[in-house]
Design a protein around this motif. Structure first.
Motif, PDB file in Angstrom:
ATOM      1  N   CYS A  69       0.834  -1.214   0.000  1.00  0.00           N
ATOM      2  CA  CYS A  69       0.000   0.000   0.000  1.00  0.00           C
ATOM      3  C   CYS A  69       0.862   1.254   0.000  1.00  0.00           C
ATOM      4  O   CYS A  69       0.595   2.208  -0.746  1.00  0.00           O
ATOM      5  N   ALA A  70       1.872   1.270   0.842  1.00  0.00           N
ATOM      6  CA  ALA A  70       2.685   2.470   1.014  1.00  0.00           C
ATOM      7  C   ALA A  70       3.610   2.724  -0.168  1.00  0.00           C
ATOM      8  O   ALA A  70       3.807   3.872  -0.577  1.00  0.00           O
ATOM      9  N   GLU A  78       1.133   1.715  -3.916  1.00  0.00           N
ATOM     10  CA  GLU A  78      -0.238   2.229  -3.981  1.00  0.00           C
ATOM     11  C   GLU A  78      -1.256   1.127  -4.249  1.00  0.00           C
ATOM     12  O   GLU A  78      -2.243   1.322  -4.956  1.00  0.00           O
ATOM     13  N   PRO A 125      -4.351  -1.315  -3.299  1.00  0.00           N
ATOM     14  CA  PRO A 125      -5.540  -1.034  -2.485  1.00  0.00           C
ATOM     15  C   PRO A 125      -5.453  -1.711  -1.126  1.00  0.00           C
ATOM     16  O   PRO A 125      -4.845  -2.780  -0.983  1.00  0.00           O
ATOM     17  N   LEU A 164      -4.505   0.954   4.963  1.00  0.00           N
ATOM     18  CA  LEU A 164      -3.135   1.000   5.457  1.00  0.00           C
ATOM     19  C   LEU A 164      -3.081   1.029   6.981  1.00  0.00           C
ATOM     20  O   LEU A 164      -2.276   0.324   7.598  1.00  0.00           O
TER      21      LEU A 164
END
Length: 224
Positions: free
Chosen positions: A113-114, A117, A119, A122
């Motif tokens: 996620c970080a 990107e 989905p 987070l």
């Protein structure tokens, strides 16, 4: 053995690391996972319909699960890596292999996620990752009270290799390792193993720090 590999994948690195530690040469077949999404191309889906990496091919044997790959590689190096000499150790090893899936689903997904990107929630992934790290820290602290460095034995096993990458890459997902002195000592012990190899993104930031205090009083104070 041929490994279908993505250089920034912690799971792929886990297999490269295991092979390096036992001195097993691998033929690497790079896969353009990001941004090319080659892992979802028909020729790779034919090998692994789940569309995940790594994929390990050894003759007619095709493996798509990291834990199975670790076991297969470890059988080439003897029982020490499998902790197979005592039934309770073998059971504990299986528990840590299952625990490594929790690390993948929390810390690993937080990193995706970080950094990429992907989905996902987070904050929830970071919270679950923190819970997993606390579990690992408590276990390693208990082991150190018994003068044991690694998760299952006094020597490293596939349990340690299975958990290593997602733990040390936790900061990529916004989860700090600073509160966990036993984990930091454990990762230093793994780094010191003959044959250890690096992965892009696995930094040595703690190697220059003062040795963590893992005495009963010191560790308890750091965990408060």
């Amino acid at each position: 053995m041929k490994l279908y590999d993505y250089i920034l994948s912690p799971d792929c690195y886990t297999i490269r690391l295991m092979a390096a530690l036992i001195g097993m040469p691998l033929t690497l077949r790079p896969v353009d996972m990001h941004p090319g999404r080659e892992h979802l191309a028909p020729h790779l889906l034919a090998l692994n319909p789940a569309g995940s990496l790594p994929i390990l091919k050894d003759g007619d044997l095709l493996l798509t699960e990291v834990s199975a790959m670790l076991v297969h590689l470890a059988t080439q190096a003897g029982l020490d890596w499998l902790a197979g000499d005592m039934p309770h150790a073998a059971a504990e090893q299986q528990q840590w292999l299952s625990f490594s899936s929790r690390l993948t689903a929390s810390l690993g997904q937080a990193r995706l996620c970080a950094m990429f990107e992907a989905p996902g929630d987070l904050a929830a992934l970071q919270q679950n990752g923190t819970i997993a790290l606390r579990t690992l820290e408590a276990a390693l602290f208990e082991k150190r009270l018994r003068q044991q460095t690694f998760l299952v034995s006094n020597h490293p096993t596939i349990s340690d290799v299975a958990c290593f990458a997602h733990v040390v890459l936790a900061p990529d997902g916004g989860v700090s390792l600073d509160p966990y002195p036993s984990i930091r000592l454990w990762q230093r012990a793994i780094r010191a193993l003959p044959g250890f190899i690096e992965m892009p993104g696995i930094y040595r930031r703690h190697d220059l720090n003062v040795e963590p205090d893992t005495s009963a009083g010191g560790a308890a104070q750091q965990q408060m």
